[in-house]
Write an enzyme that holds these catalytic residues in place. Structure first.
Site, mmCIF file in Angstrom:
data_model
loop_
_atom_site.group_PDB
_atom_site.id
_atom_site.type_symbol
_atom_site.label_atom_id
_atom_site.label_comp_id
_atom_site.label_asym_id
_atom_site.label_seq_id
_atom_site.Cartn_x
_atom_site.Cartn_y
_atom_site.Cartn_z
ATOM 1 N N LYS A 277 -40.322 -29.003 19.557
ATOM 2 C CA LYS A 277 -39.764 -28.103 18.551
ATOM 3 C C LYS A 277 -40.606 -28.161 17.290
ATOM 4 C CE LYS A 277 -35.456 -26.407 16.615
ATOM 5 N NZ LYS A 277 -33.987 -26.491 16.602
ATOM 6 N N ASP B 254 -39.727 -23.695 24.880
ATOM 7 C CA ASP B 254 -38.664 -22.902 24.266
ATOM 8 C C ASP B 254 -39.325 -21.883 23.358
ATOM 9 O OD1 ASP B 254 -36.691 -21.974 22.343
ATOM 10 O OD2 ASP B 254 -35.374 -23.535 23.121
ATOM 11 N N ASP C 128 -36.316 -20.628 14.500
ATOM 12 C CA ASP C 128 -35.373 -21.133 15.495
ATOM 13 C C ASP C 128 -35.084 -20.139 16.602
ATOM 14 O OD1 ASP C 128 -33.696 -22.945 16.747
ATOM 15 O OD2 ASP C 128 -32.956 -23.704 14.856
ATOM 16 N N HIS D 170 -37.238 -22.099 28.281
ATOM 17 C CA HIS D 170 -36.026 -21.765 27.550
ATOM 18 C C HIS D 170 -36.327 -20.472 26.809
ATOM 19 C CE1 HIS D 170 -33.712 -25.856 27.386
ATOM 20 N NE2 HIS D 170 -33.932 -25.420 28.601
ATOM 21 N N HIS E 138 -39.140 -22.137 19.499
ATOM 22 C CA HIS E 138 -39.499 -23.391 18.848
ATOM 23 C C HIS E 138 -40.939 -23.420 18.356
ATOM 24 C CE1 HIS E 138 -36.055 -26.037 20.637
ATOM 25 N NE2 HIS E 138 -35.629 -24.977 19.972
ATOM 26 N N TRP F 27 -34.203 -32.868 24.766
ATOM 27 C CA TRP F 27 -34.618 -32.376 23.457
ATOM 28 C C TRP F 27 -33.916 -33.205 22.393
ATOM 29 C CZ3 TRP F 27 -31.452 -30.180 19.578
ATOM 30 C CH2 TRP F 27 -32.158 -29.849 18.401
ATOM 31 N N ASP G 165 -31.780 -19.703 26.429
ATOM 32 C CA ASP G 165 -31.369 -20.668 25.406
ATOM 33 C C ASP G 165 -31.217 -19.954 24.071
ATOM 34 O OD1 ASP G 165 -30.836 -22.789 23.790
ATOM 35 O OD2 ASP G 165 -32.777 -23.770 24.021
ATOM 36 N N ASP H 251 -31.641 -18.838 17.939
ATOM 37 C CA ASP H 251 -30.270 -18.482 18.281
ATOM 38 C C ASP H 251 -30.064 -16.994 18.498
ATOM 39 O OD1 ASP H 251 -30.314 -17.574 15.647
ATOM 40 O OD2 ASP H 251 -28.242 -18.163 15.268
ATOM 41 N N GLU I 222 -38.782 -31.216 25.767
ATOM 42 C CA GLU I 222 -38.824 -29.985 24.973
ATOM 43 C C GLU I 222 -39.286 -30.247 23.544
ATOM 44 O OE1 GLU I 222 -35.692 -26.555 23.348
ATOM 45 O OE2 GLU I 222 -35.086 -27.969 24.919
#
Length: 416
Positions: free
Chosen positions: A226, A257, A292, A284, A260, A185, A324, A294, A224
């Site tokens: 995004k 992900d 995002d 992920h 993303h 990534w 992730d 997190d 990956e």
């Protein structure tokens, strides 16, 4: 709950699912042996052990909850604690910046497998396999462009870094007798309106062609995509469109992900399409909160839908599951437990779906019955089955793990 209550609840749940043609014992066996890759970066907020600085370059962890792992020993201690509270099969996912560099600075175009031999031994002792990631962020040469950089000197630095990471992954795969999944990534993009979109993507394509030409038998590559990064909101070189095309053409694993994409997108919708054109998927699993990834993974609609699509496509053997996220605002051990258990419950619910009956209704055009059963399955006793799963694994059931995490915070995390 007592052991007797958990077992009684499970027997009732087993009968309820059996009435719909679902074998709960078989579902639990599949769950037990489906690996989930734990991500090292939740323990230390994506800091790593190269420079000891906060993440930068399109990525950041938010929050300052006490107890962050400050070195490899603390990180391993935390992960061991996490593993003691979870049942199932696990892998461990490392970024390149988590090597054992012996207190000296090793730049990323000089990294070698020897810096990860300690991790290989650590994982072997825990009967886990390792996965790996190149690391293009948090470096003086990161900027806004790495593998897509028109500056040949900077681009070659990152090409060499990624080649070396692939060799590290290959060494890991060879040592563990199981292919290491190596994720690439990059954050490359632009903060504002971009004119040379084609040019940067052409450079990225050529860089990837150069990187992937070396055949390494003990690792698998995945790419990956995004939507954007912090400070790179207007344009991302490695977009979904770019990697979907590249992976399809070059037979490379595509990394989905879940953080993303646009928050309004249902990432699960991409599963069935991608599986027709790429060899495998790397997941992920995270949770976007407006943007995002997190935030800690939850047992929410998006996560459930993702695993449901995998099971409906009979593709568990073509998917690699990893977490992730990097939430620094809450107890990090607790964040791990919540995320893993959410992923496990989502997979278990998918495995307990009465698919034969649903497929029959669909094939026969009985769409009222299909919709009715899809609604009824939402309130089937999944919790009782998952409680029994944890009991069988001799780990805390339901919310019983809270006290254990709180005690670990009192005894260990609060003293850092």
């Amino acid at each position: 709950m007592t052991t007797k209550q958990i077992q009684q609840n499970y027997e009732i749940a087993r009968e309820r699912y059996a009435a719909l043609g679902v074998d709960t014992d078989k579902a639990l066996e599949t769950l037990q042996h489906t690996p989930i890759s734990l991500h090292c970066w939740q323990a230390d907020d994506v800091v790593g052990f190269e420079r000891g600085e906060a993440a930068s370059g399109g990525i950041q962890a938010t929050g300052n909850y006490p107890g962050r792992a400050r070195n490899i020993d603390e990180l391993r201690q935390d992960v061991d604690k996490v593993l003691s509270l979870l049942g199932g099969t696990f892998r461990f996912n490392l970024h390149e910046t988590y090597g054992e560099f012996g207190g000296k600075f090793v730049d990323r175009d000089q990294v070698e497998p020897k810096y990860f031999e300690g991790w290989m031994q650590w994982a072997k002792e825990r009967h886990m396999s390792l996965d790996f990631n190149s690391t293009s962020f948090s470096h003086p040469k990161s900027g806004s462009l790495t593998l897509a950089n028109p500056d040949k000197e900077i681009r070659d630095f990152w090409i060499e870094h990624t080649k070396r990471c692939r060799r590290i992954a290959d060494a890991m795969g060879k040592a563990q007798g199981d292919p290491c999944i190596m994720n690439i990534w990059i954050h490359d993009g632009s903060k504002d309106l971009t004119v040379e979109k084609y040019r940067y993507r052409e450079i990225l394509k050529n860089s990837l062609d150069d990187i992937l030409v070396e055949k390494l038998p003990n690792m698998k590559d995945c790419l990956e995509a995004k939507l954007f990064g912090i400070g790179l909101e207007a344009y991302t070189v490695g977009s979904h469109d770019f990697y979907a095309g590249y992976c399809s053409k070059n037979n490379v694993i595509y990394t989905l992900d879940t953080g993303h994409y646009e928050p309004t997108e249902n990432v699960s919708d991409a599963v069935s399409s991608l599986l027709l054109f790429v060899p495998e998927l790397m997941l992920h699993v995270s949770r976007p909160m407006h943007w995002d990834s997190d935030h800690v993974t939850l047992f929410d609609d998006n996560t459930r839908n993702l695993f449901t699509e995998l099971v409906r496509a009979n593709a568990l053997d073509r998917a690699h599951i990893g977490l992730d996220y990097f939430d620094a605002s809450i107890n990090r051990i607790g964040a791990y437990i919540i995320g893993v258990r959410a992923a496990q419950k989502s997979l278990l619910q998918a495995l307990l779906e009465p698919l034969p009956k649903l497929r029959q209704y669909e094939d026969e055009g009985r769409f009222f019955e299909r919709l009715a059963l899809l609604e009824e399955e939402k309130t089937l006793p999944l919790g009782a089955v998952y409680d029994y799963y944890n009991l069988k694994n001799n780990v805390p059931v339901a919310e019983d793990y809270l006290a254990d995490v709180e005690q670990y915070e009192k005894d260990v995390l609060s003293k850092r």
